[in-house]
Scaffold this motif. Structure first.
Motif, PDB file in Angstrom:
ATOM      1  N   ASP A 261       0.874  -1.178   0.195  1.00 37.15           N
ATOM      2  CA  ASP A 261      -0.026  -0.057  -0.075  1.00 37.15           C
ATOM      3  C   ASP A 261       0.942   1.391   0.041  1.00 37.15           C
ATOM      4  OD1 ASP A 261      -2.345   1.315   0.056  1.00 37.15           O
ATOM      5  OD2 ASP A 261      -2.546   1.322   2.239  1.00 37.15           O
ATOM      6  N   ILE A 262       1.632   1.433  -1.008  1.00 38.51           N
ATOM      7  CA  ILE A 262       2.740   2.408  -1.045  1.00 38.51           C
ATOM      8  C   ILE A 262       2.262   3.867  -0.905  1.00 38.51           C
ATOM      9  CG2 ILE A 262       4.637   1.223  -2.059  1.00 38.51           C
ATOM     10  CD1 ILE A 262       3.875   2.389  -4.775  1.00 38.51           C
ATOM     11  N   TYR A 263       0.816   3.818  -1.562  1.00 37.97           N
ATOM     12  CA  TYR A 263       0.065   5.296  -1.693  1.00 37.97           C
ATOM     13  C   TYR A 263      -0.796   5.518  -0.471  1.00 37.97           C
ATOM     14  CZ  TYR A 263       1.422   4.552  -6.752  1.00 37.97           C
ATOM     15  OH  TYR A 263       1.819   4.223  -7.626  1.00 37.97           O
ATOM     16  N   GLY A 264      -0.531   4.612   0.604  1.00 38.76           N
ATOM     17  CA  GLY A 264      -1.521   4.943   1.817  1.00 38.76           C
ATOM     18  C   GLY A 264      -0.893   6.015   2.745  1.00 38.76           C
ATOM     19  N   ALA A 265      -1.383   6.169   4.015  1.00 40.81           N
ATOM     20  CA  ALA A 265      -0.831   7.436   4.563  1.00 40.81           C
ATOM     21  C   ALA A 265       0.402   7.758   4.963  1.00 40.81           C
ATOM     22  CB  ALA A 265      -1.927   7.382   5.954  1.00 40.81           C
TER      23      ALA A 265
ATOM     24  N   GLY B  45       2.775   6.837   2.928  1.00 41.39           N
ATOM     25  CA  GLY B  45       3.306   6.950   1.422  1.00 41.39           C
ATOM     26  C   GLY B  45       3.828   8.266   1.092  1.00 41.39           C
TER      27      GLY B  45
END
Lengths: 154, 276
Positions: free
Chosen positions: A148-152, A154
């Protein structure tokens, strides 16, 4: 008919550079296939008897989740191979493949290709070299999607 | 507005929020009334919520329009959360612009590949405005964008507009999607393999999570783009923004002063160093 298929197989990005005698072996297991948008190339749980080299259109690999409905894991496009479950026992699809657009593909008889690979190790090794990169690429892509690299963070 | 910032870069001037737009659940765009504000694409400002703190935020607006200073902010910490919660008319502290931005001059005459991940599209948007405004100065323009899910796609309307251009290739992909999403699903690196560009004459601009930029830079390298032509915008904790305090030190460089945009040739070794 066979000559036409050989030309199509040889021209597909997945088999780029494959020597003519091996193209002939692949083509002997191949046929043309078309799928209208929305149609399934294969379904989870079915026997993985055929796989597809996409020529036109895109295909979504999907899992059905009771809580969320269909979840798309990945989309594939021209030049890519759709379906890798035929490579290893129990040769059963673990996801659905649904055409997003009208799609054209080369359908390859998996049992036929496995049989020829067993009979001719040079051919089998060439096939393994072709199918390993997308396997590894999809494994690595799945890892990136999982973290989840674009998560919070990221 | 207080005029003091002209002579002391550490003292914020006071501006006000002129307009606010909620982009995503945790992302807001603020237009700040800062008079005439000139900046280079890729530069950032230090924004203060008085009583809370200061944060480095890239400018996300059009460099050709100095009357509109625009920042797009994601609520990830106390300051950024407070920034996204500001209302129209409220005061905001402003220092900047700081840093070295995107190499727009070097991009002239070349194919330009812009790869953005998540909120990384915001610091790239000024560069995209410039590329499209001066379209004749560049070769192919390719924008590849990766997001977490269809719901997390930033600047969706603008992406659709750009996708409609005949003189650009715009592709988006998401990591996760429901079955009703008709777009691409998969990592953004996959889009690079499909893109058509003249690698020896191409220049790339990357912004997003560091791990994404590493993989993208390597994928571009595999296609033949030189590390010196792959530019990345880095993010680190910035405090002074002018290279004094060392908070954003990254090996031998300070992100605020020497960046935030660097070439992959400069960073490749550093990015491979754990916990740097």
């Amino acid at each position: 008919m066979i000559e036409g298929l050989e030309h199509i197989v040889a021209a597909h990005a997945f088999f780029a550079g494959l020597e003519p005698s091996l193209v002939a072996l692949v083509s002997g297991c191949a046929k043309n296939a078309r799928f209208e948008a929305g149609k399934y190339l294969f379904r989870e749980g079915e026997s993985a008897d055929w796989f597809y080299l996409l020529r036109e259109g895109r295909v979504a690999l999907e899992l059905r989740d009771p809580a969320r409905g269909a979840v798309t894991l990945q989309t594939l496009g021209p030049g890519e191979v759709c379906g890798l479950s035929w490579l290893a026992p129990p040769y059963r699809w673990s996801y659905d493949a649904r055409a997003l657009d009208n799609a054209r593909a080369i359908a390859i008889d998996a049992a036929c290709l496995r049989r020829k690979s067993e009979a001719d190790p040079r051919f089998g090794y060439e096939m393994m070299k072709r199918f390993m990169p997308p396997l590894i690429e999809r494994l690595q892509a799945t890892r990136l999607q999982m973290i989840d690299i674009y998560g919070a963070h990221g | 507005m207080a005029p003091m910032a002209d002579h002391d870069p550490m003292i914020p001037r006071v501006a006000h929020v002129r307009r606010k737009q909620r982009e995503l659940v945790d992302v807001a765009t603020l237009e700040i009334d800062a008079g005439e504000f000139f900046f280079a694409p890729g530069q950032f400002n230090m924004l203060t919520v008085f009583g809370v703190g200061e944060a480095a935020i890239s400018v996300s607006g059009d460099p050709a329009d100095p009357s509109r200073l625009v920042h797009t902010i994601r609520a990830v910490g106390a300051v950024s959360r407070a920034l996204t919660e500001l209302s129209v008319g409220e005061p905001i502290g402003l220092r900047g612009p700081f840093g070295r931005g995107w190499p727009m001059d070097e991009a002239r005459g070349r194919d330009v590949i812009v790869v953005a991940g998540g909120l990384g599209l915001a610091p790239l948007r000024p560069a995209l405005y410039r590329l499209f405004a001066e379209r004749e100065n560049y070769g192919r323009v390719i924008l590849l964008y990766g997001a977490r899910s269809p719901q997390d796609i930033l600047f969706r309307d603008e992406l659709e507009q750009w996708r409609g251009r005949l003189d650009a290739e715009v592709e988006a992909t998401v990591d996760h999607a429901r079955g009703d999403w008709r777009g691409n699903v998969g990592v953004v690196t996959k889009l690079i393999a499909r893109a058509v560009f003249d690698a020896p004459n191409a220049l790339a601009m990357l912004c997003g999570p560091e791990i994404m930029m590493r993989f993208v830079a390597d994928a571009l390298g595999d296609r033949g783009v030189a590390p010196e032509r792959i530019h990345l915008s880095m993010e680190r904790s910035m405090k002074c923004a002018i290279g004094w305090c060392g908070h954003c030190q990254f090996g031998p460089v300070f992100i605020c002063r020497d960046g935030p945009v660097f070439t992959y040739a400069q960073l490749r070794g550093l990015l491979a160093t754990k916990e740097l």
